[in-house]
Design a protein around this motif. Structure first.
Motif, PDB file in Angstrom:
ATOM      1  N   LYS A  25      -6.964  -7.299   5.571  1.00 16.70           N
ATOM      2  CA  LYS A  25      -5.818  -7.734   6.390  1.00 16.70           C
ATOM      3  C   LYS A  25      -4.498  -7.252   5.772  1.00 16.70           C
ATOM      4  O   LYS A  25      -3.492  -7.955   5.762  1.00 16.70           O
ATOM      5  CB  LYS A  25      -5.814  -9.262   6.552  1.00 16.70           C
ATOM      6  N   ILE A  26      -4.529  -6.004   5.257  1.00 13.65           N
ATOM      7  CA  ILE A  26      -3.445  -5.493   4.437  1.00 13.65           C
ATOM      8  C   ILE A  26      -2.337  -4.826   5.249  1.00 13.65           C
ATOM      9  O   ILE A  26      -1.318  -4.396   4.689  1.00 13.65           O
ATOM     10  CB  ILE A  26      -4.023  -4.489   3.391  1.00 13.65           C
ATOM     11  N   SER A  27      -2.485  -4.739   6.567  1.00 13.91           N
ATOM     12  CA  SER A  27      -1.518  -4.025   7.402  1.00 13.91           C
ATOM     13  C   SER A  27      -0.066  -4.472   7.200  1.00 13.91           C
ATOM     14  O   SER A  27       0.828  -3.623   7.103  1.00 13.91           O
ATOM     15  CB  SER A  27      -1.904  -4.154   8.871  1.00 13.91           C
ATOM     16  N   PRO A  28       0.218  -5.779   7.107  1.00 18.08           N
ATOM     17  CA  PRO A  28       1.622  -6.178   6.895  1.00 18.08           C
ATOM     18  C   PRO A  28       2.208  -5.618   5.599  1.00 18.08           C
ATOM     19  O   PRO A  28       3.393  -5.262   5.546  1.00 18.08           O
ATOM     20  CB  PRO A  28       1.547  -7.709   6.847  1.00 18.08           C
ATOM     21  N   PHE A  29       1.392  -5.516   4.554  1.00 16.20           N
ATOM     22  CA  PHE A  29       1.867  -4.950   3.284  1.00 16.20           C
ATOM     23  C   PHE A  29       2.145  -3.462   3.450  1.00 16.20           C
ATOM     24  O   PHE A  29       3.176  -2.955   2.993  1.00 16.20           O
ATOM     25  CB  PHE A  29       0.818  -5.171   2.191  1.00 16.20           C
ATOM     26  N   GLU A  30       1.222  -2.765   4.116  1.00 15.01           N
ATOM     27  CA  GLU A  30       1.366  -1.321   4.288  1.00 15.01           C
ATOM     28  C   GLU A  30       2.606  -0.992   5.107  1.00 15.01           C
ATOM     29  O   GLU A  30       3.321  -0.019   4.814  1.00 15.01           O
ATOM     30  CB  GLU A  30       0.109  -0.767   4.959  1.00 15.01           C
ATOM     31  N   LYS A  31       2.888  -1.794   6.138  1.00 12.30           N
ATOM     32  CA  LYS A  31       4.082  -1.565   6.951  1.00 12.30           C
ATOM     33  C   LYS A  31       5.356  -1.848   6.175  1.00 12.30           C
ATOM     34  O   LYS A  31       6.367  -1.158   6.321  1.00 12.30           O
ATOM     35  CB  LYS A  31       4.020  -2.453   8.205  1.00 12.30           C
ATOM     36  N   ARG A  32       5.299  -2.863   5.321  1.00 17.66           N
ATOM     37  CA  ARG A  32       6.477  -3.253   4.537  1.00 17.66           C
ATOM     38  C   ARG A  32       6.750  -2.257   3.419  1.00 17.66           C
ATOM     39  O   ARG A  32       7.910  -1.947   3.104  1.00 17.66           O
ATOM     40  CB  ARG A  32       6.248  -4.652   3.970  1.00 17.66           C
ATOM     41  N   PHE A  33       5.676  -1.762   2.802  1.00 18.94           N
ATOM     42  CA  PHE A  33       5.826  -0.852   1.660  1.00 18.94           C
ATOM     43  C   PHE A  33       5.000   0.415   1.873  1.00 18.94           C
ATOM     44  O   PHE A  33       3.979   0.640   1.216  1.00 18.94           O
ATOM     45  CB  PHE A  33       5.389  -1.545   0.361  1.00 18.94           C
ATOM     46  N   PRO A  34       5.409   1.272   2.815  1.00 21.14           N
ATOM     47  CA  PRO A  34       4.650   2.496   3.078  1.00 21.14           C
ATOM     48  C   PRO A  34       4.592   3.386   1.837  1.00 21.14           C
ATOM     49  O   PRO A  34       5.573   3.550   1.131  1.00 21.14           O
ATOM     50  CB  PRO A  34       5.439   3.162   4.213  1.00 21.14           C
ATOM     51  N   GLY A  35       3.404   3.901   1.567  1.00 24.17           N
ATOM     52  CA  GLY A  35       3.222   4.752   0.397  1.00 24.17           C
ATOM     53  C   GLY A  35       2.766   4.017  -0.836  1.00 24.17           C
ATOM     54  O   GLY A  35       2.380   4.647  -1.827  1.00 24.17           O
ATOM     55  N   ARG A  36       2.787   2.691  -0.831  1.00 24.64           N
ATOM     56  CA  ARG A  36       2.384   1.928  -2.013  1.00 24.64           C
ATOM     57  C   ARG A  36       0.893   1.599  -1.993  1.00 24.64           C
ATOM     58  O   ARG A  36       0.304   1.332  -3.043  1.00 24.64           O
ATOM     59  CB  ARG A  36       3.220   0.648  -2.127  1.00 24.64           C
ATOM     60  N   LEU A  37       0.270   1.622  -0.817  1.00 17.87           N
ATOM     61  CA  LEU A  37      -1.157   1.331  -0.701  1.00 17.87           C
ATOM     62  C   LEU A  37      -1.978   2.590  -0.960  1.00 17.87           C
ATOM     63  O   LEU A  37      -1.668   3.665  -0.433  1.00 17.87           O
ATOM     64  CB  LEU A  37      -1.470   0.792   0.701  1.00 17.87           C
ATOM     65  N   VAL A  38      -3.034   2.467  -1.758  1.00 17.22           N
ATOM     66  CA  VAL A  38      -3.941   3.588  -2.033  1.00 17.22           C
ATOM     67  C   VAL A  38      -5.276   3.314  -1.351  1.00 17.22           C
ATOM     68  O   VAL A  38      -5.902   2.276  -1.592  1.00 17.22           O
ATOM     69  CB  VAL A  38      -4.162   3.772  -3.549  1.00 17.22           C
ATOM     70  N   ASN A  39      -5.705   4.233  -0.481  1.00 16.12           N
ATOM     71  CA  ASN A  39      -6.987   4.109   0.203  1.00 16.12           C
ATOM     72  C   ASN A  39      -7.882   5.254  -0.238  1.00 16.12           C
ATOM     73  O   ASN A  39      -7.625   6.416   0.087  1.00 16.12           O
ATOM     74  CB  ASN A  39      -6.786   4.135   1.727  1.00 16.12           C
ATOM     75  N   VAL A  40      -8.937   4.939  -0.976  1.00 18.16           N
ATOM     76  CA  VAL A  40      -9.811   5.978  -1.531  1.00 18.16           C
ATOM     77  C   VAL A  40     -10.966   6.321  -0.601  1.00 18.16           C
ATOM     78  O   VAL A  40     -11.787   7.177  -0.916  1.00 18.16           O
ATOM     79  CB  VAL A  40     -10.367   5.565  -2.911  1.00 18.16           C
ATOM     80  N   GLY A  41     -11.050   5.647   0.559  1.00 16.23           N
ATOM     81  CA  GLY A  41     -12.182   5.859   1.450  1.00 16.23           C
ATOM     82  C   GLY A  41     -13.379   5.036   0.995  1.00 16.23           C
ATOM     83  O   GLY A  41     -13.290   4.217   0.075  1.00 16.23           O
ATOM     84  N   ILE A  42     -14.507   5.243   1.651  1.00 15.33           N
ATOM     85  CA  ILE A  42     -15.701   4.450   1.332  1.00 15.33           C
ATOM     86  C   ILE A  42     -16.306   4.988   0.041  1.00 15.33           C
ATOM     87  O   ILE A  42     -17.274   5.764   0.039  1.00 15.33           O
ATOM     88  CB  ILE A  42     -16.717   4.485   2.494  1.00 15.33           C
ATOM     89  N   ALA A  43     -15.706   4.595  -1.063  1.00 14.46           N
ATOM     90  CA  ALA A  43     -16.102   5.095  -2.383  1.00 14.46           C
ATOM     91  C   ALA A  43     -15.730   4.030  -3.409  1.00 14.46           C
ATOM     92  O   ALA A  43     -14.685   4.109  -4.059  1.00 14.46           O
ATOM     93  CB  ALA A  43     -15.402   6.414  -2.678  1.00 14.46           C
TER      94      ALA A  43
END
Length: 315
Positions: free
Chosen positions: A37-55
């Motif tokens: 449910k991280i969407s609000p964080f990602e919208k607030r701080f674009p570029g701060r979230l790291v998504n490595v994919g299914i790994a």
């Protein structure tokens, strides 16, 4: 705070507030943005979230690298895949190297219900109790969850936080203060003690109410802090009871039931204990929460049934 709230939402709000106050926090997800449910964080701080994919192994390794680089890294993905697929990376990259990573095990226990054993996490506490130097917490309510997260972000070192996958009602008033290691006695009784962690604390609260109708007075103990755990405090709360029933959405081995058994045995206390959870050698059934807990007798009615049987056996 609302009366009932999803703990992942509590987590994300805690992250947003932390960055707002200057914490250099970086969430790492494994294609688990919806789970977290991280969407609000990602919208607030674009570029701060790291998504490595299914790994998941990469998830933990990347988090360790971020921590070594001075960031406060938090991993956010489903508990079964975090603990099982990234087991070696948690052991070596996080625990052995004592990196400042906070691991969030989302949708723990049998939260995924009908998706069955591939998606159930009924061994996460037992696995991590076998690893050195990682603190382990299992909040039972939104307020407690927020306080545990705020503590974890300030603490320097590895932390695992087990989060349930459903919205949970509040158990505490605003005066509650989480203290690492402390148990939480929600009710004091003279006849037996009910002990649980995480979301099943709500089942023992309900069970105590039902037992009171049968003139059985139960102490209700939540153990939000698995490691550290003030075992002397736990022992003191158990002593004087005629019997103890532990309840968890976890295998009966290695979780809160084992913790209680260890405390009683090491103190030489001859208090009968019945451990309720997923039985030795079994998996949780593939069903919704109500059916799963009823089948494994970890719902309020199952707790009442076992508590009465245990007390009768002592007569």
């Amino acid at each position: 705070m609302s009366n009932s709230e999803h703990l992942a939402t509590v987590m994300v709000n805690a992250f947003i507030d932390a960055v707002d106050r200057g914490v250099d926090l970086v969430p790492v997800v494994a294609d688990s943005t919806s789970t977290a449910k991280i969407s609000p964080f990602e919208k607030r701080f674009p570029g701060r979230l790291v998504n490595v994919g299914i790994a998941e192994q990469t998830l933990v390794g990347a988090a360790a690298g971020l921590a070594i680089g001075g960031k406060i890294a938090v991993t956010c993905n489903a508990a079964p895949f975090l603990i099982s697929r990234a087991n070696e990376q948690i052991k070596v990259d996080i625990c052995y190297n004592n990196t400042n990573v906070k691991l969030f095990g989302l949708n723990a226990g049998a939260s995924y219900g009908p998706l069955a054993s591939t998606h159930h996490s009924i061994d996460d506490i037992s696995v991590l109790r076998g690893f050195g130097n990682i603190q382990i917490f299992a909040p039972s309510s939104p307020l407690e969850c927020r306080q545990i997260i705020d503590y974890a972000l300030e603490y320097i070192g590895p932390v695992y936080i087990r989060l349930d996958g459903k919205a949970l009602p509040e158990l505490h008033d605003e005066s509650y203060r989480f203290v690492p290691g402390n148990i939480d006695v929600l009710r004091k009784g003279r006849d037996l003690a009910l002990v649980s962690m995480g979301s099943t604390v709500h089942e023992i609260v309900a069970a105590a109410t039902l037992l009171a109708e049968a003139d059985i007075d139960a102490t209700v103990i939540s153990v939000p802090s698995i490691r550290p755990c003030n075992t002397s405090q736990l022992l003191a709360a158990l002593q004087g009871c005629k019997a103890v029933v532990s309840v968890e959405e976890h295998n009966i081995n290695g979780g809160v039931g084992s913790l209680v058994a260890e405390v009683l045995a090491e103190a030489g206390c001859a208090i009968p204990l019945r451990r309720l959870g997923i039985a030795d050698g079994q998996y949780a059934i593939a069903a919704d929460r109500a059916a799963t807990r009823a089948r494994h007798e970890i719902d309020a009615q199952g707790v009442v049934k076992n508590a009465i049987a245990l007390l009768r056996a002592q007569q």
